[in-house]
Design a protein around this motif. Sequence first.
Motif, PDB file in Angstrom:
ATOM      1  N   SER A  47      59.576  11.768 -10.204  1.00 51.63           N
ATOM      2  CA  SER A  47      59.367  12.853 -11.156  1.00 51.63           C
ATOM      3  C   SER A  47      60.061  12.532 -12.459  1.00 51.63           C
ATOM      4  CB  SER A  47      59.885  14.190 -10.619  1.00 51.63           C
ATOM      5  OG  SER A  47      61.285  14.218 -10.633  1.00 51.63           O
ATOM      6  N   TRP A  48      59.575  13.167 -13.481  1.00 46.67           N
ATOM      7  CA  TRP A  48      60.146  13.056 -14.820  1.00 46.67           C
ATOM      8  C   TRP A  48      60.393  14.476 -15.262  1.00 46.67           C
ATOM      9  CZ3 TRP A  48      58.091  14.440 -19.727  1.00 46.67           C
ATOM     10  CH2 TRP A  48      58.720  13.843 -20.818  1.00 46.67           C
ATOM     11  N   VAL A  49      61.640  14.865 -15.369  1.00 44.65           N
ATOM     12  CA  VAL A  49      62.000  16.249 -15.669  1.00 44.65           C
ATOM     13  C   VAL A  49      62.723  16.294 -17.003  1.00 44.65           C
ATOM     14  CG1 VAL A  49      63.315  18.246 -14.877  1.00 44.65           C
ATOM     15  CG2 VAL A  49      62.242  16.760 -13.219  1.00 44.65           C
ATOM     16  N   CYS A  50      62.248  17.162 -17.897  1.00 38.57           N
ATOM     17  CA  CYS A  50      62.918  17.232 -19.197  1.00 38.57           C
ATOM     18  C   CYS A  50      63.419  18.622 -19.530  1.00 38.57           C
ATOM     19  CB  CYS A  50      62.000  16.710 -20.295  1.00 38.57           C
ATOM     20  SG  CYS A  50      60.566  17.738 -20.560  1.00 38.57           S
ATOM     21  N   THR A 149      62.006  29.422  -5.259  1.00 37.92           N
ATOM     22  CA  THR A 149      62.712  30.648  -4.893  1.00 37.92           C
ATOM     23  C   THR A 149      63.180  31.406  -6.125  1.00 37.92           C
ATOM     24  OG1 THR A 149      64.794  29.444  -4.802  1.00 37.92           O
ATOM     25  CG2 THR A 149      63.548  29.624  -2.741  1.00 37.92           C
ATOM     26  N   GLY A 150      62.717  30.994  -7.279  1.00 32.53           N
ATOM     27  CA  GLY A 150      63.174  31.623  -8.505  1.00 32.53           C
ATOM     28  C   GLY A 150      64.308  30.860  -9.153  1.00 32.53           C
ATOM     29  N   ASP A 151      64.843  29.858  -8.464  1.00 33.38           N
ATOM     30  CA  ASP A 151      65.906  29.019  -9.015  1.00 33.38           C
ATOM     31  C   ASP A 151      65.320  28.178 -10.146  1.00 33.38           C
ATOM     32  OD1 ASP A 151      68.010  27.329  -9.549  1.00 33.38           O
ATOM     33  OD2 ASP A 151      68.043  26.398  -7.571  1.00 33.38           O
ATOM     34  N   THR A 152      65.914  28.224 -11.315  1.00 33.44           N
ATOM     35  CA  THR A 152      65.368  27.507 -12.473  1.00 33.44           C
ATOM     36  C   THR A 152      66.144  26.234 -12.809  1.00 33.44           C
ATOM     37  OG1 THR A 152      66.690  28.875 -13.965  1.00 33.44           O
ATOM     38  CG2 THR A 152      64.428  29.613 -13.489  1.00 33.44           C
ATOM     39  N   SER A 153      66.956  25.762 -11.880  1.00 34.26           N
ATOM     40  CA  SER A 153      67.720  24.540 -12.141  1.00 34.26           C
ATOM     41  C   SER A 153      66.784  23.334 -12.211  1.00 34.26           C
ATOM     42  CB  SER A 153      68.761  24.326 -11.044  1.00 34.26           C
ATOM     43  OG  SER A 153      68.122  23.979  -9.830  1.00 34.26           O
ATOM     44  N   LEU A 154      67.260  22.277 -12.835  1.00 32.00           N
ATOM     45  CA  LEU A 154      66.443  21.073 -12.954  1.00 32.00           C
ATOM     46  C   LEU A 154      66.165  20.437 -11.598  1.00 32.00           C
ATOM     47  CD1 LEU A 154      67.808  19.370 -16.189  1.00 32.00           C
ATOM     48  CD2 LEU A 154      65.722  20.699 -15.888  1.00 32.00           C
ATOM     49  N   ILE A 155      67.093  20.519 -10.670  1.00 27.38           N
ATOM     50  CA  ILE A 155      66.853  19.944  -9.345  1.00 27.38           C
ATOM     51  C   ILE A 155      65.756  20.710  -8.618  1.00 27.38           C
ATOM     52  CG2 ILE A 155      68.672  21.220  -8.121  1.00 27.38           C
ATOM     53  CD1 ILE A 155      67.709  17.558  -7.507  1.00 27.38           C
ATOM     54  N   SER A 156      65.707  22.028  -8.786  1.00 27.78           N
ATOM     55  CA  SER A 156      64.631  22.818  -8.182  1.00 27.78           C
ATOM     56  C   SER A 156      63.296  22.478  -8.822  1.00 27.78           C
ATOM     57  CB  SER A 156      64.899  24.311  -8.326  1.00 27.78           C
ATOM     58  OG  SER A 156      66.016  24.671  -7.564  1.00 27.78           O
ATOM     59  N   LEU A 157      63.296  22.286 -10.137  1.00 23.75           N
ATOM     60  CA  LEU A 157      62.074  21.895 -10.835  1.00 23.75           C
ATOM     61  C   LEU A 157      61.610  20.521 -10.361  1.00 23.75           C
ATOM     62  CD1 LEU A 157      59.988  22.577 -13.007  1.00 23.75           C
ATOM     63  CD2 LEU A 157      61.565  21.628 -14.698  1.00 23.75           C
ATOM     64  N   HIS A 158      62.547  19.597 -10.193  1.00 24.22           N
ATOM     65  CA  HIS A 158      62.236  18.263  -9.677  1.00 24.22           C
ATOM     66  C   HIS A 158      61.565  18.366  -8.310  1.00 24.22           C
ATOM     67  CE1 HIS A 158      62.900  14.175  -8.165  1.00 24.22           C
ATOM     68  NE2 HIS A 158      63.496  14.737  -7.132  1.00 24.22           N
TER      69      HIS A 158
END
Length: 183
Positions: A47-50, A149-158
């Motif tokens: 993944s590429w997360v920005c 789960t509603g968590d908006t952290s980058l790890i959750s997005l990843h």
Amino acid sequence: MTDTFTACCLRTRPADANDRGDTIYIHAAGAARFVFDNGHWTVHTSSWVCGGHSDPDGSALQWIANQAVMQPLVFWSMPEFVGQAIALVDQVDISGNNDPTDDLKAIRMAVCRSAIPSVQAYYPRTEILTGLSPNDERNRELLTTMLGTGDTSLISLHRSVIAEAEFIGRLAINALGRGAELD
């Protein structure tokens, strides 16, 4: 479809009044490369997360082109991806060394190699997805991770974009009638 392909997803949002004038902002991109080996499909993800910004360097399109390499490329919705790609190209700063032309050509060629470039054509309604395969525990896990789960952290997005890319690939394999080869 060959015995190797890449499923890709791109998460974006429209720019709003607080943004600097671009039309689209990137949250993340995910890819899952599927390889058929010894009678089963295995998946390799990246993944590429920005976290949400414009892309004047064209790095998102370059990342997708690099993920495709010489493999077929599959997206959820081809019209949606084309709209995203056009908006991303519009914001590339071509006054420097950033020219997305080669990346777009590579993406187009990868899509053309795909027997199923868009799984939305096979699964047009979301409620079909949830009942796609009631015995498929992996699809249920992927859907849960995708929705989050509603968590908006980058790890959750990843984790979410990785799950989405894998889910798209699994749907493509099912659409080809090769679902029995999935673990």
